[in-house]
Design a protein around this motif. Sequence first.
Motif, PDB file in Angstrom:
ATOM      1  N   VAL A  62       0.834  -1.205   0.000  1.00  0.00           N
ATOM      2  CA  VAL A  62       0.000   0.000   0.000  1.00  0.00           C
ATOM      3  C   VAL A  62       0.869   1.256   0.000  1.00  0.00           C
ATOM      4  CG1 VAL A  62      -1.756   1.302   1.268  1.00  0.00           C
ATOM      5  CG2 VAL A  62      -1.864  -1.195   1.188  1.00  0.00           C
ATOM      6  N   GLY A  63       2.002   1.221   0.710  1.00  0.00           N
ATOM      7  CA  GLY A  63       2.883   2.384   0.757  1.00  0.00           C
ATOM      8  C   GLY A  63       3.405   2.762  -0.607  1.00  0.00           C
ATOM      9  N   ASP A  64       3.810   1.781  -1.390  1.00  0.00           N
ATOM     10  CA  ASP A  64       4.301   2.054  -2.738  1.00  0.00           C
ATOM     11  C   ASP A  64       3.207   2.683  -3.602  1.00  0.00           C
ATOM     12  OD1 ASP A  64       6.599   0.892  -1.864  1.00  0.00           O
ATOM     13  OD2 ASP A  64       6.768  -0.528  -3.517  1.00  0.00           O
ATOM     14  N   ALA A  65       2.021   2.086  -3.578  1.00  0.00           N
ATOM     15  CA  ALA A  65       0.927   2.567  -4.418  1.00  0.00           C
ATOM     16  C   ALA A  65       0.530   3.997  -4.051  1.00  0.00           C
ATOM     17  CB  ALA A  65      -0.278   1.638  -4.281  1.00  0.00           C
ATOM     18  N   VAL A  66       0.447   4.293  -2.754  1.00  0.00           N
ATOM     19  CA  VAL A  66       0.071   5.639  -2.306  1.00  0.00           C
ATOM     20  C   VAL A  66       1.134   6.656  -2.700  1.00  0.00           C
ATOM     21  CG1 VAL A  66      -0.356   7.098  -0.294  1.00  0.00           C
ATOM     22  CG2 VAL A  66      -1.380   4.825  -0.418  1.00  0.00           C
ATOM     23  N   ALA A  67       2.401   6.289  -2.534  1.00  0.00           N
ATOM     24  CA  ALA A  67       3.484   7.207  -2.887  1.00  0.00           C
ATOM     25  C   ALA A  67       3.483   7.514  -4.378  1.00  0.00           C
ATOM     26  CB  ALA A  67       4.827   6.619  -2.467  1.00  0.00           C
ATOM     27  N   ILE A  68       3.271   6.486  -5.211  1.00  0.00           N
ATOM     28  CA  ILE A  68       3.249   6.705  -6.655  1.00  0.00           C
ATOM     29  C   ILE A  68       2.024   7.521  -7.054  1.00  0.00           C
ATOM     30  CG2 ILE A  68       3.074   5.559  -8.889  1.00  0.00           C
ATOM     31  CD1 ILE A  68       4.619   3.209  -7.653  1.00  0.00           C
ATOM     32  N   LEU A  69       0.871   7.200  -6.484  1.00  0.00           N
ATOM     33  CA  LEU A  69      -0.351   7.931  -6.815  1.00  0.00           C
ATOM     34  C   LEU A  69      -0.242   9.404  -6.440  1.00  0.00           C
ATOM     35  CD1 LEU A  69      -3.324   7.793  -7.828  1.00  0.00           C
ATOM     36  CD2 LEU A  69      -3.974   7.402  -5.434  1.00  0.00           C
ATOM     37  N   SER A  70       0.488   9.710  -5.368  1.00  0.00           N
ATOM     38  CA  SER A  70       0.595  11.098  -4.901  1.00  0.00           C
ATOM     39  C   SER A  70       1.275  12.012  -5.905  1.00  0.00           C
ATOM     40  CB  SER A  70       1.352  11.142  -3.577  1.00  0.00           C
ATOM     41  OG  SER A  70       2.697  10.740  -3.748  1.00  0.00           O
ATOM     42  N   THR A  71       1.921  11.443  -6.907  1.00  0.00           N
ATOM     43  CA  THR A  71       2.573  12.283  -7.907  1.00  0.00           C
ATOM     44  C   THR A  71       1.565  13.037  -8.775  1.00  0.00           C
ATOM     45  OG1 THR A  71       2.687  10.405  -9.434  1.00  0.00           O
ATOM     46  CG2 THR A  71       4.595  10.779  -8.021  1.00  0.00           C
ATOM     47  N   TYR A  72       0.264  12.712  -8.658  1.00  0.00           N
ATOM     48  CA  TYR A  72      -0.726  13.447  -9.439  1.00  0.00           C
ATOM     49  C   TYR A  72      -0.900  14.868  -8.922  1.00  0.00           C
ATOM     50  CZ  TYR A  72      -4.574  13.410  -6.041  1.00  0.00           C
ATOM     51  OH  TYR A  72      -5.367  13.623  -4.942  1.00  0.00           O
ATOM     52  N   VAL A  73      -0.460  15.141  -7.693  1.00  0.00           N
ATOM     53  CA  VAL A  73      -0.643  16.479  -7.114  1.00  0.00           C
ATOM     54  C   VAL A  73       0.093  17.553  -7.916  1.00  0.00           C
ATOM     55  CG1 VAL A  73      -0.348  17.896  -5.054  1.00  0.00           C
ATOM     56  CG2 VAL A  73      -1.067  15.512  -4.830  1.00  0.00           C
ATOM     57  N   PRO A  74       1.413  17.450  -8.110  1.00  0.00           N
ATOM     58  CA  PRO A  74       2.072  18.471  -8.926  1.00  0.00           C
ATOM     59  C   PRO A  74       1.660  18.415 -10.394  1.00  0.00           C
ATOM     60  CG  PRO A  74       3.621  16.718  -8.392  1.00  0.00           C
ATOM     61  CD  PRO A  74       2.393  16.470  -7.580  1.00  0.00           C
ATOM     62  N   LEU A  75       1.233  17.228 -10.873  1.00  0.00           N
ATOM     63  CA  LEU A  75       0.788  17.123 -12.255  1.00  0.00           C
ATOM     64  C   LEU A  75      -0.470  17.949 -12.500  1.00  0.00           C
ATOM     65  CD1 LEU A  75       1.315  13.312 -13.014  1.00  0.00           C
ATOM     66  CD2 LEU A  75       2.609  15.239 -13.947  1.00  0.00           C
TER      67      LEU A  75
END
Length: 315
Positions: free
Chosen positions: A106-119
């Motif tokens: 879950v940590g990996d998935a959440v960290a990767i998904l969070s990259t949508y913020v600056p996008l």
Amino acid sequence: MIEATEEPTGKCKKTCRSMLGLTLAFASAIFAAIMTLLVKFLQEAGADHLLLVRWFVQYFFMLPVLSWRREAYVKSRRTNITLFVASTTCAFASTALFFSLTMLPVGDAVAILSTYVPLVGFFACVFLKEPCRVSDVCFAVLALAGLVLVARPPFIFGSETQSPASTSGSRTLGIILATAAALLSAIAMVAIRKMGDKVHFSLFLFYFSLWGFVISIISILSTKELVLPCLDDILVMFLSAFAALLNAILVTLALQNGAAGPVTIVCTSEVVLVFVFEYFFLNVVPSVYSVIGAGLIMTSCIGLAALSIRESNKE
């Protein structure tokens, strides 16, 4: 005298609308956290079944709303294209995220998904011509740093939280799906902002649910994993679906009233709320990294809210 009275009134309305967007974004984060908490009580049902129930509830909940409003389509071709992009990307993003959670920690998935913020901020600056200030970039980086500390992905903090059952192939596919979910989420957020109040949120959620329902049906039929869940799972899935419905409504309204960048970053407070709910309902004590990360995320949210008020008062 009349013009002097109307100008402050316009500023006040703009400030109130901006704050309304941020408030709705935080409320959506609360329901998203509740939805996440309920998923942890599932016993037999999988990601496909949970998504199928979610789309079912959203789809049939929006049918009477659309019938009452007598609105099934938008006359503007350009707005229809934007609606199609927003609904399909949202559906694919949700599906990709849930499947990535079955292949990644879950940590990996959440960290990767969070990259949508600056996008979102980048796409809003390019396509919507929204201003991209240095302060926006700083707060976005601050929020991302907080999300990474809260999620503590193994590829940064070591293999302490790495799942031994995950293989190299499934992990690679999971990373690809999580990255796709982040990119699609950013596109969807900006598309919703582009529509503004030209499209009622019920129409967007109707097509969002329709495409998601079709995707889930195809996924279940292709994998042939349709099973009948137990009564407890059915209750949890429907409660989670209603929480997801409220979350989707509030996010749509927030993006229609506030700038895409600040609204999106406020939505990241969901991570903090998840840990708070886990502590009180599941007796899960967060680590020091989680506390620090939560503090960074909340600092970013408060800073963006203050910045939004300041900029609205200047204009």
